[in-house]
Structure formats: C-alpha cells, structure tokens
Design a protein around this motif. Structure first.
Motif, mmCIF file in Angstrom:
data_model
loop_
_atom_site.group_PDB
_atom_site.id
_atom_site.type_symbol
_atom_site.label_atom_id
_atom_site.label_comp_id
_atom_site.label_asym_id
_atom_site.label_seq_id
_atom_site.Cartn_x
_atom_site.Cartn_y
_atom_site.Cartn_z
ATOM 1 N N VAL A 224 1.018 -1.160 0.053
ATOM 2 C CA VAL A 224 0.012 0.192 0.090
ATOM 3 C C VAL A 224 0.845 1.116 -0.147
ATOM 4 O O VAL A 224 1.685 1.404 0.842
ATOM 5 N N LEU A 225 0.826 1.989 -1.071
ATOM 6 C CA LEU A 225 1.707 2.956 -1.227
ATOM 7 C C LEU A 225 1.229 4.262 -0.577
ATOM 8 O O LEU A 225 0.099 4.867 -0.978
ATOM 9 N N THR A 226 2.194 5.150 0.254
ATOM 10 C CA THR A 226 1.720 6.203 0.855
ATOM 11 C C THR A 226 2.397 7.559 0.070
ATOM 12 O O THR A 226 2.098 8.732 0.690
ATOM 13 N N GLY A 227 3.264 7.287 -0.791
ATOM 14 C CA GLY A 227 4.057 8.437 -1.403
ATOM 15 C C GLY A 227 4.275 7.882 -2.778
ATOM 16 O O GLY A 227 4.033 6.849 -3.158
ATOM 17 N N PRO A 228 5.101 8.647 -3.501
ATOM 18 C CA PRO A 228 5.520 10.062 -3.088
ATOM 19 C C PRO A 228 4.691 11.241 -3.524
ATOM 20 O O PRO A 228 4.024 11.027 -4.492
ATOM 21 N N ALA A 229 4.892 12.294 -2.907
ATOM 22 C CA ALA A 229 3.888 13.618 -3.131
ATOM 23 C C ALA A 229 4.775 14.586 -2.833
ATOM 24 O O ALA A 229 5.548 14.799 -1.967
ATOM 25 N N PHE A 230 4.813 15.710 -3.889
ATOM 26 C CA PHE A 230 5.806 16.768 -3.655
ATOM 27 C C PHE A 230 5.056 17.980 -3.062
ATOM 28 O O PHE A 230 3.819 18.189 -3.257
ATOM 29 N N VAL A 231 5.764 18.483 -2.215
ATOM 30 C CA VAL A 231 5.286 19.841 -1.623
ATOM 31 C C VAL A 231 6.349 20.951 -1.905
ATOM 32 O O VAL A 231 7.626 20.731 -1.536
ATOM 33 N N ASP A 232 5.735 21.806 -2.418
ATOM 34 C CA ASP A 232 6.567 23.116 -2.884
ATOM 35 C C ASP A 232 5.729 24.388 -2.610
ATOM 36 O O ASP A 232 4.707 24.493 -1.830
ATOM 37 N N LYS A 233 6.290 25.376 -3.137
ATOM 38 C CA LYS A 233 5.391 26.617 -2.771
ATOM 39 C C LYS A 233 3.992 26.793 -3.233
ATOM 40 O O LYS A 233 3.052 27.493 -2.656
ATOM 41 N N SER A 234 3.799 25.965 -4.207
ATOM 42 C CA SER A 234 2.292 25.901 -4.848
ATOM 43 C C SER A 234 1.313 25.302 -3.979
ATOM 44 O O SER A 234 -0.105 25.656 -4.007
ATOM 45 N N ASN A 235 1.825 24.346 -2.888
ATOM 46 C CA ASN A 235 0.790 23.887 -2.001
ATOM 47 C C ASN A 235 1.154 23.666 -0.601
ATOM 48 O O ASN A 235 0.418 23.357 0.445
ATOM 49 N N VAL A 236 2.343 24.472 -0.166
ATOM 50 C CA VAL A 236 2.774 24.417 1.070
ATOM 51 C C VAL A 236 2.087 24.959 2.048
ATOM 52 O O VAL A 236 2.061 24.449 3.150
ATOM 53 N N GLU A 237 1.339 25.982 1.634
ATOM 54 C CA GLU A 237 0.584 26.723 2.755
ATOM 55 C C GLU A 237 -0.738 25.813 3.263
ATOM 56 O O GLU A 237 -0.824 25.767 4.568
ATOM 57 N N ARG A 238 -0.951 25.017 2.337
ATOM 58 C CA ARG A 238 -2.124 23.979 2.731
ATOM 59 C C ARG A 238 -1.572 22.801 3.769
ATOM 60 O O ARG A 238 -2.093 22.620 4.756
ATOM 61 N N ILE A 239 -0.215 22.394 3.417
ATOM 62 C CA ILE A 239 0.223 21.271 3.997
ATOM 63 C C ILE A 239 0.786 21.790 5.275
ATOM 64 O O ILE A 239 0.718 20.915 6.372
ATOM 65 N N ALA A 240 1.204 22.891 5.511
ATOM 66 C CA ALA A 240 1.827 23.549 6.787
ATOM 67 C C ALA A 240 0.840 23.241 7.666
ATOM 68 O O ALA A 240 1.200 23.308 9.045
ATOM 69 N N ALA A 241 -0.563 23.785 7.555
ATOM 70 C CA ALA A 241 -1.583 23.533 8.655
ATOM 71 C C ALA A 241 -1.658 22.244 9.029
ATOM 72 O O ALA A 241 -1.888 21.775 10.329
ATOM 73 N N PHE A 242 -1.373 21.088 8.463
ATOM 74 C CA PHE A 242 -1.543 19.603 8.653
ATOM 75 C C PHE A 242 -0.075 19.338 9.562
ATOM 76 O O PHE A 242 -0.033 18.734 10.427
ATOM 77 N N ALA A 243 0.808 19.916 8.934
ATOM 78 C CA ALA A 243 2.324 19.477 9.601
ATOM 79 C C ALA A 243 2.421 20.229 10.881
ATOM 80 O O ALA A 243 3.120 19.601 11.950
ATOM 81 N N ALA A 244 1.637 21.335 11.371
ATOM 82 C CA ALA A 244 1.579 22.007 12.572
ATOM 83 C C ALA A 244 0.950 20.873 13.572
ATOM 84 O O ALA A 244 1.270 21.067 14.746
ATOM 85 N N LYS A 245 0.090 20.156 12.947
ATOM 86 C CA LYS A 245 -0.694 19.413 13.878
ATOM 87 C C LYS A 245 0.210 17.821 14.079
ATOM 88 O O LYS A 245 -0.328 17.068 14.854
ATOM 89 N N GLY A 246 1.296 17.815 13.117
ATOM 90 C CA GLY A 246 1.919 16.509 13.338
ATOM 91 C C GLY A 246 1.441 15.557 12.420
ATOM 92 O O GLY A 246 1.683 14.285 12.870
ATOM 93 N N THR A 247 0.562 15.542 11.512
ATOM 94 C CA THR A 247 0.073 14.654 10.675
ATOM 95 C C THR A 247 0.560 14.644 9.456
ATOM 96 O O THR A 247 0.233 13.906 8.773
ATOM 97 N N ARG A 248 1.462 15.538 9.008
ATOM 98 C CA ARG A 248 2.239 15.655 7.699
ATOM 99 C C ARG A 248 3.539 15.799 8.145
ATOM 100 O O ARG A 248 4.043 16.260 8.882
#
Length: 344
Positions: free
Chosen positions: A320-344
C-alpha cells in the motif's frame, strides 16, 4: 507452535461470532446515537483533535519496532499515526526502536517473547531481521512492514506493507531536478547500509540527466553533517543542488550552503513542521513527502482489521503506497496546517 499468521483459525474461529456481534452492536449504538440528536454522547476526541469512536473489540497488544535514531523527529509523526489508530481500535501500542539492525532484531524477539497480538516493523536492513521474522510467523504472530523494505517484505514473509517505493520516489525527484535546470547534484546519505536511503539516491541517478555524487554523513551527529556538507560544497563549486534524505538534514544543509558561500539549492525527501516554513521562505526548493503518519496509522489498523475481520490491505500481494507526493510553494500553505498538527 508451528502455524502461519495467515492460518490462525484455531484462535480466530472461537472469536468470530463474538466479533460479529460486537460489530453489529457497535453499529446499532452508532445509529442510536445519530438519531438521538444533540443530547447523545459525543464521540471521543483523538490525539489530533478529530472526532473518533473506539472499537468495542477485545483489547489487543501491537508492537511497533523501528530503526529510529535518537533525536530523529520523523518518527514522531509515524508514532502519532500509530497511536491514533491504536486509540480507535482498542489497541495497546508498545513502541521501541534501535538504529542498530541486530538490536532491532532483538526488540522483535522481545515482542515475540511477550506474546503480542501483532508486530509492525521497519526493514531498513532486512537481512538482519529475516530470522526473527520467521520466528514470529512460526509463533502465529502476524507481522506487517512499514516505511522501509518495500522490495523485501514479501521475501521475508510479512503479511502487508505500508510505505513508498523508494526507487520510484528517487526517480520522481530526479525528473524534478531536470525540470529545475540542475546539472550537478550531491545526494547525502545519513546512514550507510540503509536499503531505503540507497534506493532513493539510486532512483535519482536513474532519471537525472546531470551528474550525481553520493556523500555519506554521520546522521547521529548533526554538527558533523553540517561540516561534511560544507566541506564538499567548498571543494566542488559546480554543485548546484544538495539532495538530502530527511527533513532535519535538509535544514542543516541550508546552513552548509550559507557557510560555504555556495549558490546550491536544497531539495529533500520527507517533511516536518520546520521544513514547511523553509519551503515557504524559499530556502528549500521542495520536499518529497511519504506521509509517515499514514504509514503508522495503516500498519496498526491493518493488524486490527486482520485480527477481527480477516482483512488484507493490498490483498496480501501488493504494498500500500503512501507516497511520493511533492510539497513546494504551490501547495505548502495548505500542507503546513497539517504539519503543525503533526500529521504531515
């Protein structure tokens, strides 16, 4: 005892009726709760704030055993996902780790001796774990893999695997370097002998049209990591990209670039809260995210599903593959909210 984890009928048959009744009863309670409106009891809150119920199935004990090095915060995210699944599934989660493959095998043996109901293990150095995994299978303990070992899990007799194909992830990063116009890259490996890290750099080399040199560093000594990368950048001014294989090492590489007076850009595998900030600021170009929270969650949940329902994720044949997924300036704002919770 000489029975496969896939054939634990003597244990499962006696509990199948009870489990079915428990599931049906739980479903009835959920329906009753839904019909009772706001006066009903609220669902329990999980560790990351999401509403979650709790399984009424018999208590299980699951051992999660990784190759975590001291201070490597990547594994905090894996553990958070695993604990979230454990809380939901009425599972007691026992976590242990050792970067030394022989010691990690010893931890697996300890779990066997404690007669746990399931084991989730990383396979950074699979050869050192094959014998003890065989012992777990002989004891009738189901074993699943996560994070490292996508190319080896079936050979070792594991039931399921959750993670990313590191070669595929490396190939994707190599193509991304081509798109950015890179010509000369250095791929920094923080742990020699770790099969997943080697596969990442090999994947980069396979698709990157420029030159790639491997640089080994001591991942347990961050000042040494910084000085080694700095020295390499000073010695070879043609390096235009530093590729690291973990978020803490990427943040350290940024310091090395500055210290060396280099114009090299930094790209990395893996993500954490601090790294999303660096991507937003532009000091790190992009990250390849393998979703470690999901790896921990799915590994624990899969053992509960097998024990209570006989389910196999991936049919027991495919990872069951969980990646890869790229995070860059185009989507980091949304990802950062989850990273702050420790889920990304």
């Amino acid at each position: 005892m000489d029975r496969s984890p896939r054939d634990r009928s003597s244990r499962s048959r006696s509990r199948s009726i009870t489990s079915a009744l428990a599931v049906a009863a739980a479903a009835a309670l959920v329906l009753a709760g839904c019909s009772s409106g706001s006066g009903g009891k609220k669902a329990e809150e999980s560790a990351d704030g999401a509403a979650a119920g709790k399984a009424s199935t018999p208590r299980m004990t699951v051992a999660l055993i990784t190759h975590q090095s001291p201070g490597d915060t990547f594994w905090d995210i894996v553990r958070k996902g695993a604990q979230s699944a454990a809380d939901k599934d009425n599972v007691e989660l026992v976590y242990s780790a050792d970067p030394n493959a022989g010691n990690q095998a010893g931890l697996v043996q300890n779990a066997i001796d404690q007669k746990v109901d399931g084991i989730a293990v990383t396979l950074a150095k699979p050869d050192a774990l094959k014998d003890v995994i065989r012992k777990a299978n002989a004891a009738g303990i189901p074993v699943v893999g996560l994070n490292s070992g996508v190319s080896e899990w079936k050979k070792l007799g594991l039931m399921e695997f959750f993670g990313q194909d590191e070669t595929v992830a490396g190939e994707a990063l190599g193509k991304r370097l081509n798109e950015s116009g890179a010509k000369n890259a250095v791929c920094v490996i923080q742990e020699q002998g770790n099969i997943g890290l080697t596969q990442r750099c090999d994947g980069v080399k396979k698709t990157f049209s420029g030159s790639v040199e491997t640089l080994y560093v001591n991942g347990t000594d961050m000042p040494s990591v910084q000085s080694t990368i700095t020295a390499k950048l000073k010695q070879d001014k043609a390096i235009d990209h530093v590729v690291t294989l973990g978020a803490p090492f990427a943040l350290t590489a940024v310091k090395s670039v500055s210290e060396a007076g280099s114009d090299a850009k930094v790209a990395t595998f893996d993500l954490n809260k601090q790294l999303t900030g660096a991507i937003s600021e532009g000091t790190i170009e992009f990250a390849v995210d393998q979703q470690p929270y999901l790896q921990g969650y799915l590994a624990v949940d899969s053992l509960w599903l097998y024990e209570n329902n006989g389910n196999y994720s991936g049919g027991g044949e495919q990872p069951v593959l969980t990646g890869p997924a790229f995070v860059d300036k185009s989507n980091v704002e949304r990802i950062a909210a989850f990273a702050a919770k420790g889920t990304r």
